[in-house]
Design a protein around this motif. Sequence first.
Motif, PDB file in Angstrom:
ATOM      1  N   ALA A  61      16.015  47.926 -29.216  1.00  0.00           N
ATOM      2  CA  ALA A  61      16.310  47.341 -30.392  1.00  0.00           C
ATOM      3  C   ALA A  61      14.867  47.718 -31.403  1.00  0.00           C
ATOM      4  O   ALA A  61      15.124  47.918 -32.660  1.00  0.00           O
ATOM      5  CB  ALA A  61      16.670  45.932 -30.478  1.00  0.00           C
ATOM      6  N   ALA A  62      13.846  47.600 -30.587  1.00  0.00           N
ATOM      7  CA  ALA A  62      12.635  47.599 -31.345  1.00  0.00           C
ATOM      8  C   ALA A  62      12.426  49.055 -32.120  1.00  0.00           C
ATOM      9  O   ALA A  62      12.080  49.272 -33.217  1.00  0.00           O
ATOM     10  CB  ALA A  62      11.439  47.389 -30.703  1.00  0.00           C
ATOM     11  N   VAL A  63      12.766  49.937 -31.275  1.00  0.00           N
ATOM     12  CA  VAL A  63      12.590  51.494 -31.572  1.00  0.00           C
ATOM     13  C   VAL A  63      13.797  51.631 -32.454  1.00  0.00           C
ATOM     14  O   VAL A  63      13.421  52.406 -33.732  1.00  0.00           O
ATOM     15  CB  VAL A  63      12.927  52.404 -30.402  1.00  0.00           C
ATOM     16  CG1 VAL A  63      13.230  53.787 -30.799  1.00  0.00           C
ATOM     17  CG2 VAL A  63      11.651  52.233 -29.529  1.00  0.00           C
ATOM     18  N   THR A  64      14.908  51.221 -32.623  1.00  0.00           N
ATOM     19  CA  THR A  64      16.009  51.241 -33.648  1.00  0.00           C
ATOM     20  C   THR A  64      15.637  50.590 -35.069  1.00  0.00           C
ATOM     21  O   THR A  64      15.707  51.480 -35.913  1.00  0.00           O
ATOM     22  CB  THR A  64      17.350  50.659 -33.022  1.00  0.00           C
ATOM     23  OG1 THR A  64      17.754  51.103 -31.856  1.00  0.00           O
ATOM     24  CG2 THR A  64      18.601  50.936 -34.016  1.00  0.00           C
ATOM     25  N   TYR A  65      15.244  49.600 -34.972  1.00  0.00           N
ATOM     26  CA  TYR A  65      14.627  48.790 -36.061  1.00  0.00           C
ATOM     27  C   TYR A  65      13.413  49.935 -36.750  1.00  0.00           C
ATOM     28  O   TYR A  65      13.289  50.172 -38.043  1.00  0.00           O
ATOM     29  CB  TYR A  65      14.181  47.690 -35.958  1.00  0.00           C
ATOM     30  CG  TYR A  65      15.136  46.540 -35.988  1.00  0.00           C
ATOM     31  CD1 TYR A  65      15.999  46.039 -37.016  1.00  0.00           C
ATOM     32  CD2 TYR A  65      15.563  45.866 -34.666  1.00  0.00           C
ATOM     33  CE1 TYR A  65      17.026  45.330 -37.041  1.00  0.00           C
ATOM     34  CE2 TYR A  65      16.434  44.762 -34.977  1.00  0.00           C
ATOM     35  CZ  TYR A  65      17.162  44.592 -35.975  1.00  0.00           C
ATOM     36  OH  TYR A  65      18.318  43.635 -35.834  1.00  0.00           O
ATOM     37  N   ALA A  66      12.361  50.082 -35.682  1.00  0.00           N
ATOM     38  CA  ALA A  66      11.311  50.943 -36.437  1.00  0.00           C
ATOM     39  C   ALA A  66      11.818  52.318 -37.056  1.00  0.00           C
ATOM     40  O   ALA A  66      10.839  52.782 -38.031  1.00  0.00           O
ATOM     41  CB  ALA A  66      10.225  50.983 -35.121  1.00  0.00           C
ATOM     42  N   ARG A  67      12.733  52.766 -36.515  1.00  0.00           N
ATOM     43  CA  ARG A  67      13.126  54.022 -37.078  1.00  0.00           C
ATOM     44  C   ARG A  67      13.902  54.135 -38.581  1.00  0.00           C
ATOM     45  O   ARG A  67      13.859  54.888 -39.237  1.00  0.00           O
ATOM     46  CB  ARG A  67      14.022  54.937 -36.042  1.00  0.00           C
ATOM     47  CG  ARG A  67      13.389  55.408 -34.739  1.00  0.00           C
ATOM     48  CD  ARG A  67      14.396  56.096 -34.042  1.00  0.00           C
ATOM     49  NE  ARG A  67      13.639  56.840 -32.658  1.00  0.00           N
ATOM     50  CZ  ARG A  67      14.296  57.414 -31.552  1.00  0.00           C
ATOM     51  NH1 ARG A  67      15.637  57.210 -31.534  1.00  0.00           N
ATOM     52  NH2 ARG A  67      13.791  58.040 -30.691  1.00  0.00           N
ATOM     53  N   ARG A  68      14.389  52.940 -38.516  1.00  0.00           N
ATOM     54  CA  ARG A  68      15.226  52.901 -39.757  1.00  0.00           C
ATOM     55  C   ARG A  68      14.907  51.662 -40.794  1.00  0.00           C
ATOM     56  O   ARG A  68      15.490  51.767 -41.926  1.00  0.00           O
ATOM     57  CB  ARG A  68      16.882  52.378 -39.232  1.00  0.00           C
ATOM     58  CG  ARG A  68      17.481  53.401 -38.369  1.00  0.00           C
ATOM     59  CD  ARG A  68      19.023  52.927 -38.031  1.00  0.00           C
ATOM     60  NE  ARG A  68      19.509  53.912 -37.078  1.00  0.00           N
ATOM     61  CZ  ARG A  68      20.864  54.207 -37.028  1.00  0.00           C
ATOM     62  NH1 ARG A  68      21.582  53.385 -37.672  1.00  0.00           N
ATOM     63  NH2 ARG A  68      21.221  54.989 -36.117  1.00  0.00           N
ATOM     64  N   THR A  69      13.716  51.086 -40.537  1.00  0.00           N
ATOM     65  CA  THR A  69      13.406  50.090 -41.590  1.00  0.00           C
ATOM     66  C   THR A  69      11.745  50.062 -41.561  1.00  0.00           C
ATOM     67  O   THR A  69      10.970  50.578 -40.546  1.00  0.00           O
ATOM     68  CB  THR A  69      13.786  48.568 -41.151  1.00  0.00           C
ATOM     69  OG1 THR A  69      13.395  48.004 -42.370  1.00  0.00           O
ATOM     70  CG2 THR A  69      13.264  48.096 -40.053  1.00  0.00           C
ATOM     71  N   LYS A  70      11.239  49.697 -42.640  1.00  0.00           N
ATOM     72  CA  LYS A  70       9.645  49.594 -42.550  1.00  0.00           C
ATOM     73  C   LYS A  70       9.102  48.444 -41.770  1.00  0.00           C
ATOM     74  O   LYS A  70       9.387  47.351 -42.220  1.00  0.00           O
ATOM     75  CB  LYS A  70       9.161  49.592 -44.256  1.00  0.00           C
ATOM     76  CG  LYS A  70       7.763  49.582 -44.396  1.00  0.00           C
ATOM     77  CD  LYS A  70       7.249  49.609 -45.876  1.00  0.00           C
ATOM     78  CE  LYS A  70       5.825  49.720 -45.828  1.00  0.00           C
ATOM     79  NZ  LYS A  70       5.290  49.589 -47.312  1.00  0.00           N
ATOM     80  N   MET A  71       8.357  48.658 -40.696  1.00  0.00           N
ATOM     81  CA  MET A  71       7.843  47.725 -39.918  1.00  0.00           C
ATOM     82  C   MET A  71       6.456  47.151 -40.428  1.00  0.00           C
ATOM     83  O   MET A  71       5.670  48.060 -40.845  1.00  0.00           O
ATOM     84  CB  MET A  71       7.766  48.362 -38.401  1.00  0.00           C
ATOM     85  CG  MET A  71       7.346  47.185 -37.601  1.00  0.00           C
ATOM     86  SD  MET A  71       8.697  46.133 -36.865  1.00  0.00           S
ATOM     87  CE  MET A  71       9.778  47.107 -36.066  1.00  0.00           C
ATOM     88  N   ASP A  72       6.232  45.964 -40.320  1.00  0.00           N
ATOM     89  CA  ASP A  72       5.041  45.353 -40.779  1.00  0.00           C
ATOM     90  C   ASP A  72       4.137  45.379 -39.678  1.00  0.00           C
ATOM     91  O   ASP A  72       3.894  44.215 -38.848  1.00  0.00           O
ATOM     92  CB  ASP A  72       5.394  43.993 -41.393  1.00  0.00           C
ATOM     93  CG  ASP A  72       4.027  43.581 -41.931  1.00  0.00           C
ATOM     94  OD1 ASP A  72       2.903  43.957 -41.776  1.00  0.00           O
ATOM     95  OD2 ASP A  72       3.925  42.481 -42.938  1.00  0.00           O
ATOM     96  N   TRP A  73       3.289  46.464 -39.244  1.00  0.00           N
ATOM     97  CA  TRP A  73       2.846  46.566 -37.978  1.00  0.00           C
ATOM     98  C   TRP A  73       1.465  45.721 -38.097  1.00  0.00           C
ATOM     99  O   TRP A  73       0.913  45.325 -37.148  1.00  0.00           O
ATOM    100  CB  TRP A  73       2.278  47.987 -37.922  1.00  0.00           C
ATOM    101  CG  TRP A  73       3.504  48.855 -37.475  1.00  0.00           C
ATOM    102  CD1 TRP A  73       3.979  49.868 -38.184  1.00  0.00           C
ATOM    103  CD2 TRP A  73       4.182  48.703 -36.334  1.00  0.00           C
ATOM    104  NE1 TRP A  73       5.122  50.410 -37.470  1.00  0.00           N
ATOM    105  CE2 TRP A  73       5.310  49.754 -36.077  1.00  0.00           C
ATOM    106  CE3 TRP A  73       3.801  47.934 -35.051  1.00  0.00           C
ATOM    107  CZ2 TRP A  73       6.163  49.933 -35.058  1.00  0.00           C
ATOM    108  CZ3 TRP A  73       4.932  48.249 -34.124  1.00  0.00           C
ATOM    109  CH2 TRP A  73       5.871  49.078 -33.934  1.00  0.00           C
ATOM    110  N   MET A  74       0.827  45.402 -39.246  1.00  0.00           N
ATOM    111  CA  MET A  74      -0.251  44.529 -39.450  1.00  0.00           C
ATOM    112  C   MET A  74       0.174  43.081 -38.858  1.00  0.00           C
ATOM    113  O   MET A  74      -0.815  42.286 -38.375  1.00  0.00           O
ATOM    114  CB  MET A  74      -0.546  44.324 -40.846  1.00  0.00           C
ATOM    115  CG  MET A  74      -1.243  45.591 -41.273  1.00  0.00           C
ATOM    116  SD  MET A  74      -2.799  46.030 -40.729  1.00  0.00           S
ATOM    117  CE  MET A  74      -3.823  44.889 -41.300  1.00  0.00           C
ATOM    118  N   VAL A  75       1.253  42.665 -38.803  1.00  0.00           N
ATOM    119  CA  VAL A  75       1.685  41.401 -38.135  1.00  0.00           C
ATOM    120  C   VAL A  75       2.302  41.616 -36.622  1.00  0.00           C
ATOM    121  O   VAL A  75       2.001  41.061 -35.755  1.00  0.00           O
ATOM    122  CB  VAL A  75       2.651  40.652 -39.008  1.00  0.00           C
ATOM    123  CG1 VAL A  75       3.291  39.592 -38.388  1.00  0.00           C
ATOM    124  CG2 VAL A  75       2.122  40.286 -40.446  1.00  0.00           C
TER     125      VAL A  75
END
Length: 257
Positions: A61-75
């Motif tokens: 799920a994390a990979v799917t979200y990361a590919r299709r939406t902007k992830m707030d990696w600072m958090v």
Amino acid sequence: MDPLSLTTLLAAAAMAGWVDAVVGGGGLLLLPALLVAAPGVPVATALGTNKLAAIFGTSTAAVTYARRTKMDWMVAGPSAGLAVCCAGVGAALAGAVPAGAYRPVVLAVLVSVALFVVFRPRLGVVAVPARRTRVRVVAAVAVAGVGIALYDGLIGPGTGTFLVVAFTALVGADFVHGSAMAKVVNAGTNLGALVVFAATGHVWWLLGAAMAVCNIAGAAVGARMALRRGAGFVRVVLLVVVLALVAKLGYDQWRAG
């Protein structure tokens, strides 16, 4: 384990993957199913086997979200890093906390979450970037990476739900982006707990691997559905999962009393 019990457990693993990918709380389905399918299994072994299946689903799920939406990696990044260690600590202490000691507290928190979401109908429906201050980012990392991660190692069910609410309430993410960050952190909590359970011999590897395949399938479908249908859909699923958790823990507390 008889074929019917195994089939039911694998179906539960797929459904748990879907729920986890959308809003978290898949352990509500998978842990009871595992305990019923394998009567007499030690709680620590059930938790460890559940973590083996769950880490594959949450990672998918994390990979799917990361590919299709902007992830707030600072958090999400620092939270996940802390979560690996803190969930491991929680898992090491898992056998020391009696169920009766945590159920009332978790119930109170869940009821508060449900009321908070119901009476804040705009929460998570749209992002509120103004909330993302430095102080709130630090608070979100501490709450997710330490507090919720410890809970996941100790107990588990509802972790993803708590993470989604934390990210929407603290840093103003909408439910879709909050769920995306939650999956990254939840993968970290699952990893930390799994390492401890594996080191102490509390994982059924073959059964966990079979459950993982089904969990991955459910997670892939759930993440895509959440991204396609948006924050309103995630909010509805969130409320359903929270109410189901309240009902489950309330029943356990009533039965224990």
